[in-house]
Design a protein around this motif. Sequence first.
Motif, PDB file in Angstrom:
ATOM      1  N   VAL A 182      41.993  36.059  47.971  1.00 55.18           N
ATOM      2  CA  VAL A 182      41.569  36.622  49.252  1.00 55.18           C
ATOM      3  C   VAL A 182      40.049  36.754  49.228  1.00 55.18           C
ATOM      4  O   VAL A 182      39.487  37.546  48.461  1.00 55.18           O
ATOM      5  N   HIS A 183      39.389  35.971  50.069  1.00 53.63           N
ATOM      6  CA  HIS A 183      37.924  35.916  50.051  1.00 53.63           C
ATOM      7  C   HIS A 183      37.287  37.158  50.664  1.00 53.63           C
ATOM      8  O   HIS A 183      37.956  38.000  51.280  1.00 53.63           O
ATOM      9  N   GLY A 184      35.988  37.246  50.545  1.00 47.59           N
ATOM     10  CA  GLY A 184      35.240  38.387  51.038  1.00 47.59           C
ATOM     11  C   GLY A 184      34.625  38.161  52.406  1.00 47.59           C
ATOM     12  O   GLY A 184      34.876  37.155  53.076  1.00 47.59           O
ATOM     13  N   ASN A 185      33.798  39.112  52.821  1.00 50.39           N
ATOM     14  CA  ASN A 185      33.104  39.028  54.103  1.00 50.39           C
ATOM     15  C   ASN A 185      32.052  37.921  54.042  1.00 50.39           C
ATOM     16  O   ASN A 185      31.481  37.643  52.986  1.00 50.39           O
ATOM     17  N   GLY A 186      31.795  37.292  55.177  1.00 53.78           N
ATOM     18  CA  GLY A 186      30.780  36.254  55.208  1.00 53.78           C
ATOM     19  C   GLY A 186      31.120  35.082  54.305  1.00 53.78           C
ATOM     20  O   GLY A 186      30.235  34.530  53.639  1.00 53.78           O
ATOM     21  N   SER A 187      32.387  34.676  54.268  1.00 49.34           N
ATOM     22  CA  SER A 187      32.785  33.527  53.456  1.00 49.34           C
ATOM     23  C   SER A 187      34.111  33.009  53.994  1.00 49.34           C
ATOM     24  O   SER A 187      34.487  33.295  55.130  1.00 49.34           O
ATOM     25  N   SER A 188      34.824  32.247  53.199  1.00 48.34           N
ATOM     26  CA  SER A 188      36.111  31.688  53.593  1.00 48.34           C
ATOM     27  C   SER A 188      36.816  31.246  52.325  1.00 48.34           C
ATOM     28  O   SER A 188      36.303  31.435  51.214  1.00 48.34           O
ATOM     29  N   SER A 189      37.959  30.609  52.471  1.00 48.95           N
ATOM     30  CA  SER A 189      38.665  30.118  51.292  1.00 48.95           C
ATOM     31  C   SER A 189      37.821  29.133  50.498  1.00 48.95           C
ATOM     32  O   SER A 189      37.972  29.013  49.277  1.00 48.95           O
ATOM     33  N   ALA A 190      36.911  28.423  51.173  1.00 51.18           N
ATOM     34  CA  ALA A 190      36.058  27.450  50.482  1.00 51.18           C
ATOM     35  C   ALA A 190      35.191  28.113  49.417  1.00 51.18           C
ATOM     36  O   ALA A 190      34.741  27.447  48.476  1.00 51.18           O
ATOM     37  N   PHE A 191      34.970  29.422  49.539  1.00 50.35           N
ATOM     38  CA  PHE A 191      34.164  30.125  48.544  1.00 50.35           C
ATOM     39  C   PHE A 191      34.851  30.149  47.188  1.00 50.35           C
ATOM     40  O   PHE A 191      34.216  30.409  46.167  1.00 50.35           O
ATOM     41  N   TRP A 192      36.159  29.875  47.175  1.00 48.80           N
ATOM     42  CA  TRP A 192      36.912  29.827  45.923  1.00 48.80           C
ATOM     43  C   TRP A 192      36.906  28.440  45.289  1.00 48.80           C
ATOM     44  O   TRP A 192      37.405  28.284  44.168  1.00 48.80           O
ATOM     45  N   THR A 193      36.383  27.431  45.983  1.00 48.19           N
ATOM     46  CA  THR A 193      36.488  26.059  45.485  1.00 48.19           C
ATOM     47  C   THR A 193      35.938  25.887  44.070  1.00 48.19           C
ATOM     48  O   THR A 193      36.589  25.250  43.219  1.00 48.19           O
ATOM     49  N   PRO A 194      34.750  26.426  43.745  1.00 42.09           N
ATOM     50  CA  PRO A 194      34.276  26.273  42.362  1.00 42.09           C
ATOM     51  C   PRO A 194      35.223  26.878  41.329  1.00 42.09           C
ATOM     52  O   PRO A 194      35.355  26.348  40.223  1.00 42.09           O
ATOM     53  N   LEU A 195      35.902  27.964  41.690  1.00 41.62           N
ATOM     54  CA  LEU A 195      36.885  28.563  40.788  1.00 41.62           C
ATOM     55  C   LEU A 195      38.119  27.672  40.676  1.00 41.62           C
ATOM     56  O   LEU A 195      38.639  27.447  39.577  1.00 41.62           O
ATOM     57  N   LEU A 196      38.598  27.165  41.802  1.00 36.45           N
ATOM     58  CA  LEU A 196      39.805  26.341  41.799  1.00 36.45           C
ATOM     59  C   LEU A 196      39.648  25.138  40.877  1.00 36.45           C
ATOM     60  O   LEU A 196      40.608  24.736  40.211  1.00 36.45           O
ATOM     61  N   ARG A 197      38.462  24.576  40.807  1.00 35.91           N
ATOM     62  CA  ARG A 197      38.236  23.421  39.937  1.00 35.91           C
ATOM     63  C   ARG A 197      38.444  23.760  38.467  1.00 35.91           C
ATOM     64  O   ARG A 197      38.662  22.864  37.647  1.00 35.91           O
ATOM     65  N   ARG A 198      38.371  25.023  38.121  1.00 35.38           N
ATOM     66  CA  ARG A 198      38.465  25.451  36.728  1.00 35.38           C
ATOM     67  C   ARG A 198      39.857  25.935  36.341  1.00 35.38           C
ATOM     68  O   ARG A 198      40.079  26.282  35.183  1.00 35.38           O
ATOM     69  N   LEU A 199      40.775  25.989  37.277  1.00 33.78           N
ATOM     70  CA  LEU A 199      42.086  26.567  36.990  1.00 33.78           C
ATOM     71  C   LEU A 199      43.052  25.509  36.487  1.00 33.78           C
ATOM     72  O   LEU A 199      43.005  24.353  36.914  1.00 33.78           O
ATOM     73  N   PRO A 200      43.967  25.901  35.604  1.00 36.69           N
ATOM     74  CA  PRO A 200      44.945  24.937  35.083  1.00 36.69           C
ATOM     75  C   PRO A 200      45.962  24.547  36.148  1.00 36.69           C
ATOM     76  O   PRO A 200      46.246  25.309  37.077  1.00 36.69           O
ATOM     77  N   ALA A 201      46.528  23.372  35.983  1.00 38.81           N
ATOM     78  CA  ALA A 201      47.491  22.836  36.957  1.00 38.81           C
ATOM     79  C   ALA A 201      48.816  23.576  36.941  1.00 38.81           C
ATOM     80  O   ALA A 201      49.688  23.305  37.765  1.00 38.81           O
ATOM     81  N   THR A 202      49.000  24.497  36.017  1.00 41.10           N
ATOM     82  CA  THR A 202      50.250  25.265  35.934  1.00 41.10           C
ATOM     83  C   THR A 202      50.331  26.378  36.975  1.00 41.10           C
ATOM     84  O   THR A 202      51.398  26.975  37.151  1.00 41.10           O
ATOM     85  N   LEU A 203      49.226  26.692  37.618  1.00 40.69           N
ATOM     86  CA  LEU A 203      49.208  27.782  38.591  1.00 40.69           C
ATOM     87  C   LEU A 203      49.554  27.274  39.983  1.00 40.69           C
ATOM     88  O   LEU A 203      49.215  26.144  40.352  1.00 40.69           O
ATOM     89  N   PRO A 220      52.727  37.398  43.369  1.00 39.70           N
ATOM     90  CA  PRO A 220      51.518  36.773  42.839  1.00 39.70           C
ATOM     91  C   PRO A 220      50.523  37.766  42.262  1.00 39.70           C
ATOM     92  O   PRO A 220      50.551  38.971  42.577  1.00 39.70           O
ATOM     93  N   VAL A 221      49.661  37.244  41.414  1.00 43.20           N
ATOM     94  CA  VAL A 221      48.427  37.949  41.088  1.00 43.20           C
ATOM     95  C   VAL A 221      47.543  37.824  42.317  1.00 43.20           C
ATOM     96  O   VAL A 221      47.220  36.715  42.755  1.00 43.20           O
ATOM     97  N   VAL A 222      47.179  38.937  42.909  1.00 42.23           N
ATOM     98  CA  VAL A 222      46.355  38.936  44.113  1.00 42.23           C
ATOM     99  C   VAL A 222      44.907  39.191  43.699  1.00 42.23           C
ATOM    100  O   VAL A 222      44.591  40.242  43.130  1.00 42.23           O
ATOM    101  N   VAL A 223      44.062  38.214  43.977  1.00 41.97           N
ATOM    102  CA  VAL A 223      42.649  38.286  43.629  1.00 41.97           C
ATOM    103  C   VAL A 223      41.873  38.547  44.911  1.00 41.97           C
ATOM    104  O   VAL A 223      41.958  37.764  45.860  1.00 41.97           O
ATOM    105  N   GLY A 224      41.136  39.646  44.970  1.00 41.64           N
ATOM    106  CA  GLY A 224      40.382  39.991  46.165  1.00 41.64           C
ATOM    107  C   GLY A 224      38.913  40.168  45.863  1.00 41.64           C
ATOM    108  O   GLY A 224      38.551  40.951  44.989  1.00 41.64           O
ATOM    109  N   HIS A 225      38.075  39.438  46.589  1.00 40.11           N
ATOM    110  CA  HIS A 225      36.630  39.506  46.395  1.00 40.11           C
ATOM    111  C   HIS A 225      36.006  40.358  47.494  1.00 40.11           C
ATOM    112  O   HIS A 225      36.183  40.083  48.679  1.00 40.11           O
ATOM    113  N   SER A 226      35.295  41.424  47.118  1.00 38.67           N
ATOM    114  CA  SER A 226      34.523  42.241  48.050  1.00 38.67           C
ATOM    115  C   SER A 226      35.438  42.819  49.128  1.00 38.67           C
ATOM    116  O   SER A 226      36.337  43.603  48.827  1.00 38.67           O
TER     117      SER A 226
END
Length: 357
Positions: free
Chosen positions: A34-55, A102-108
């Motif tokens: 769940v992204h923060g203010n002044g952003s969108s799901s795209a703000f997670w893209t750099p993180l998504l590139r680092r996550l394993p395919a098992t998630l 799910p593990v719910v990840v919330g930014h800001s």
Amino acid sequence: MPRVEITQRTVTANGITQHLLVAGPPDGAPVLLVHGNGSSSAFWTPLLRRLPATLRVVAPDLRGYGGTQTAPVDARRGLADLADDVAALLDIPGLFAAGARPVVVGHSLGGGVAMRLLVDRPDRVGALLLEAPVSPYGFGGTRDLVGTPTTPDFAGTGAGTANADFVARLAAGDRGTDTPTSPRAVLRAAYVADPTCLAGDEELLLDSLLSTATGDDNYPGTAVPSPHWPGVAAGDRGVLNALAPAHFRIADALVAVAVKPPVTWVRGAADVIVSDTSLFDPAYLGALGVVPGWPGGQACPPQPMIGQTRAVLERYAAAGGRYREVALPDCGHSPHLERPAEFVAELLALTEVVAAP
């Protein structure tokens, strides 16, 4: 290690059209970002590139951000409009396995949405990863560790404190660097401590920031006059007002929730947005002499945002839950961008806890 493949989806949930980023197999360990203010799901893209395919990862655009419908935000409900949108995704066929927690990840701001989701749907949250979350007592206008209001109307909070030039440049899609109030300058100076970490993703992240819908019903919202310094208080429409303490005060409900999943709180020690010395807190700016007329620390002290969150999580633990605080030195408001290895490690640790018998 194989990485997730990111796809885009559009679904109708809670009566609005929502745009999502989706990655990983449907039966993978579930993660909701769940992204923060002044952003969108795209703000997670750099993180998504680092996550394993098992998630199995689902990252929605909140209403008024990214590609999701620009539906109004009723600030009187705090962040419940946004939490209801996210909760509706949990039962969309094909997004998660049936009954997933799910593990719910919330930014800001997203941290506040995650807290609200836990309070409203404790049976559907496996764990919380709060990244630089808004205080459980809201943003601005509170004077102590238990959220006592500075003024009866929470003056100095909400949409009226937003920088008008920044809002105008946001609405205009300004991509320049000619002023400290340009969206790009704010991204570099406030979202991270070291702007070099943005690297090749800066344009993507700026696009995400510029996707914010502006206006009375979204960002920043409406303002009302106040007889107290600095002369404005939270209105009843828009996202900044939904964050204001007059409308978002979830501390007691969070402590009282019957099901208490583990909570990991990750923050940057150099965060200038969510901080006990926040550069977005009118009281702290008044103490610095930036905002004139400040009535002094006795009448209007800066909000102790970090201290408030810690105090509430300590109460949560004392009531039967557990939490872990991770403070990253030389890191600002976006640890998943600035310290991705440490952030991924904390996320994977929570997925293992949820998966354990």
